[in-house]
Design a protein around this motif. Sequence first.
Motif, mmCIF file in Angstrom:
data_model
loop_
_atom_site.group_PDB
_atom_site.id
_atom_site.type_symbol
_atom_site.label_atom_id
_atom_site.label_comp_id
_atom_site.label_asym_id
_atom_site.label_seq_id
_atom_site.Cartn_x
_atom_site.Cartn_y
_atom_site.Cartn_z
ATOM 1 N N SER A 1 0.833 -1.282 0.068
ATOM 2 C CA SER A 1 -0.189 0.107 -0.128
ATOM 3 C C SER A 1 1.016 1.087 -0.069
ATOM 4 O O SER A 1 1.901 1.290 0.800
ATOM 5 C CB SER A 1 -0.781 -0.038 1.398
ATOM 6 O OG SER A 1 -1.794 -1.058 1.391
ATOM 7 N N ILE A 2 0.685 2.034 -1.047
ATOM 8 C CA ILE A 2 1.529 3.241 -1.208
ATOM 9 C C ILE A 2 0.775 4.466 -1.191
ATOM 10 O O ILE A 2 0.362 5.080 -2.122
ATOM 11 C CB ILE A 2 2.280 3.262 -2.415
ATOM 12 C CG1 ILE A 2 3.287 2.056 -2.647
ATOM 13 C CG2 ILE A 2 3.425 4.160 -2.369
ATOM 14 C CD1 ILE A 2 2.255 0.910 -3.273
ATOM 15 N N PRO A 3 0.257 5.093 -0.197
ATOM 16 C CA PRO A 3 -0.215 6.345 0.221
ATOM 17 C C PRO A 3 0.458 7.479 -0.422
ATOM 18 O O PRO A 3 1.908 7.314 -0.141
ATOM 19 C CB PRO A 3 -0.648 6.648 1.494
ATOM 20 C CG PRO A 3 0.414 5.792 2.331
ATOM 21 C CD PRO A 3 0.569 4.478 1.342
ATOM 22 N N HIS A 4 -0.012 8.563 -0.984
ATOM 23 C CA HIS A 4 0.860 9.606 -1.231
ATOM 24 C C HIS A 4 1.738 10.230 -0.077
ATOM 25 O O HIS A 4 1.072 10.325 1.044
ATOM 26 C CB HIS A 4 0.200 10.807 -1.860
ATOM 27 C CG HIS A 4 0.739 11.634 -2.522
ATOM 28 N ND1 HIS A 4 1.375 12.766 -1.861
ATOM 29 C CD2 HIS A 4 1.253 12.089 -3.910
ATOM 30 C CE1 HIS A 4 2.206 13.641 -2.681
ATOM 31 N NE2 HIS A 4 2.127 13.290 -3.975
ATOM 32 N N PRO A 5 2.933 10.595 -0.239
ATOM 33 C CA PRO A 5 3.635 10.815 1.035
ATOM 34 C C PRO A 5 3.024 12.064 1.833
ATOM 35 O O PRO A 5 3.382 12.394 2.784
ATOM 36 C CB PRO A 5 5.256 11.217 0.414
ATOM 37 C CG PRO A 5 4.986 11.202 -1.010
ATOM 38 C CD PRO A 5 3.824 10.408 -1.512
ATOM 39 N N ASP A 6 2.536 12.801 0.925
ATOM 40 C CA ASP A 6 1.895 14.370 1.406
ATOM 41 C C ASP A 6 0.497 14.215 1.931
ATOM 42 O O ASP A 6 0.007 14.986 2.210
ATOM 43 C CB ASP A 6 2.323 15.387 0.406
ATOM 44 C CG ASP A 6 3.634 15.776 0.263
ATOM 45 O OD1 ASP A 6 4.582 15.580 1.073
ATOM 46 O OD2 ASP A 6 3.872 16.163 -1.166
#
Length: 248
Positions: free
Chosen positions: A93-98
Motif C-alpha cells: 500500500s503506497i499512500p501519497h507521501p504528503d
Amino acid sequence: MASGSIVLLLCVLYYGAEATHIVGGRDAVPHSRPYMASLQLRGRHGCGGLLVKENFVLTAAHCQIPVPFTVVLGGDLLTADEPTKQTFTTVRSIPHPDYDGHANDIMLLMLNATANLTAAVQLIPLQNSRLGARRNCITAGWGDIGDNKTLANRLQEVNVTTLSQRSCRGRWGAVPIARSMVCGTGGGNFQGFCSGDSGGPLVCDGAAAGVVSFSGRRCGNPRTPDVYTRISSFRDWILSVINNLESL
C-alpha cells in the motif's frame, strides 16, 4: 488482529467522516465499468478503486488499513459468485507521501498477481490534462444508496457535473479546497457519492479524472459538493511509483 479491531476498522471504512457512497443514482449496466475494484476486508466491501495497471489499483489514501485488502475485479454483484470475478490480495500500500488526512488523498495498491484482462476486467487510462468546469462525468461504486448505511449489492453510477474552483470554495467556506482537488454535483438534490464509494473513480470522456475523497454531512448535498482528488495533479507520481516497484 483482534476481532474488536476489525470491527472498528470496518466502522471507520463504512461510516467515517470521509467515507463516501452513491445516492440518487442507478444500476450500472453489468460489467460496463470493467476498471472497477471492490476493496474488501473479511468479505465485506469497504472502498472502491480503479485498475490502472494489471497489478496496480488506484484508490484513496484514507482507505488505508494495517492489514491486506482483498481486491475483487470483474464484479457487478458484491454477493454473487460471478464467473467474471478475479480476486487478489494487496502486497503493498503506497499512500501519497504528503497525504495529511485531507489533501493528497490518493494511494496505489500493488496486487499479489497480475490481472487477466477480459471483457469484464480492463484498465482505465489516466486523465493527463486539467479538468475544467461544467464537464459531464460519471462516478460509480457499491456504497450507501440511501444515506442510511445500506450498501448497494449491484454496482451503482450517477452523472456528475464538475464545478469551478471558485464555486466549490464558495460553497465549502472554511474547508480548504486545493487545486489538486476537483468538485462535482449530481443532476439534482442529493445525488452523488456516499459511504463505501471512497477511492472510486470520477470518469470523464472514458478516462479517470478523479478519486472519490470526501463529501458533506449529507451525501449528495449540492451545498457541500462532492470532492475528488484530481488525478492529473498526481499522474507523474502514479507512473513513477508503478515503474519503481516493477523494476525491483
